[in-house]
Design an enzyme around this catalytic site. Structure first.
Site, mmCIF file in Angstrom:
data_model
loop_
_atom_site.group_PDB
_atom_site.id
_atom_site.type_symbol
_atom_site.label_atom_id
_atom_site.label_comp_id
_atom_site.label_asym_id
_atom_site.label_seq_id
_atom_site.Cartn_x
_atom_site.Cartn_y
_atom_site.Cartn_z
ATOM 1 N N VAL A 131 78.099 62.252 31.100
ATOM 2 C CA VAL A 131 77.599 62.083 29.752
ATOM 3 C C VAL A 131 77.314 60.603 29.446
ATOM 4 C CG1 VAL A 131 78.595 64.373 28.832
ATOM 5 C CG2 VAL A 131 79.826 62.239 28.927
ATOM 6 N N CYS A 132 76.777 60.080 28.692
ATOM 7 C CA CYS A 132 76.412 58.640 28.312
ATOM 8 C C CYS A 132 77.607 58.390 27.733
ATOM 9 C CB CYS A 132 75.345 58.688 27.362
ATOM 10 S SG CYS A 132 73.613 58.954 28.314
ATOM 11 N N PRO A 133 78.012 57.130 27.841
ATOM 12 C CA PRO A 133 77.237 56.054 28.434
ATOM 13 C C PRO A 133 77.775 55.799 29.927
ATOM 14 C CG PRO A 133 79.415 55.137 27.345
ATOM 15 C CD PRO A 133 79.201 56.585 27.153
ATOM 16 N N CYS A 167 71.342 62.192 31.825
ATOM 17 C CA CYS A 167 71.611 61.816 30.597
ATOM 18 C C CYS A 167 70.372 61.199 29.916
ATOM 19 C CB CYS A 167 73.071 61.034 30.296
ATOM 20 S SG CYS A 167 73.178 60.258 28.815
ATOM 21 N N GLN A 205 69.819 59.567 26.685
ATOM 22 C CA GLN A 205 70.119 58.333 26.593
ATOM 23 C C GLN A 205 69.912 57.255 27.491
ATOM 24 O OE1 GLN A 205 73.994 58.715 24.503
ATOM 25 N NE2 GLN A 205 73.233 59.533 22.827
#
Length: 75
Positions: free
Chosen positions: A11-13, A38, A40
């Site tokens: 998952v981001c970041p 992801c 983002q």
């Protein structure tokens, strides 16, 4: 020389965090291939690369929610 960074499922970041760590150990002109899913990161990785003076040599959507970005280390 190129290095592949597999961050699919993170998952981001974390794709960006992993990319920063990976490229720090690379020489100027080497390429980092980042595979991720992801959304983002489609914005954060290119923005970071531009800010740090790296070049995006490829940005490809591989699947509905999977991308590959190749970053050529600058500076």
């Amino acid at each position: 020389m190129e290095k592949v960074l597999e961050t699919t499922g993170m998952v981001c970041p974390f794709p960006l965090v992993e990319a920063k760590e990976a490229i720090a150990d690379m020489a100027k002109g080497e390429e980092l291939i980042i595979n991720f899913d992801c959304t983002q990161a489609t914005e954060s990785i290119p923005r970071w690369a531009a800010t740090e003076g790296h070049e995006i040599t490829e940005f490809e959507q591989i699947d509905d929610a999977k991308w590959r970005i190749i970053v050529k280390k600058g500076k």
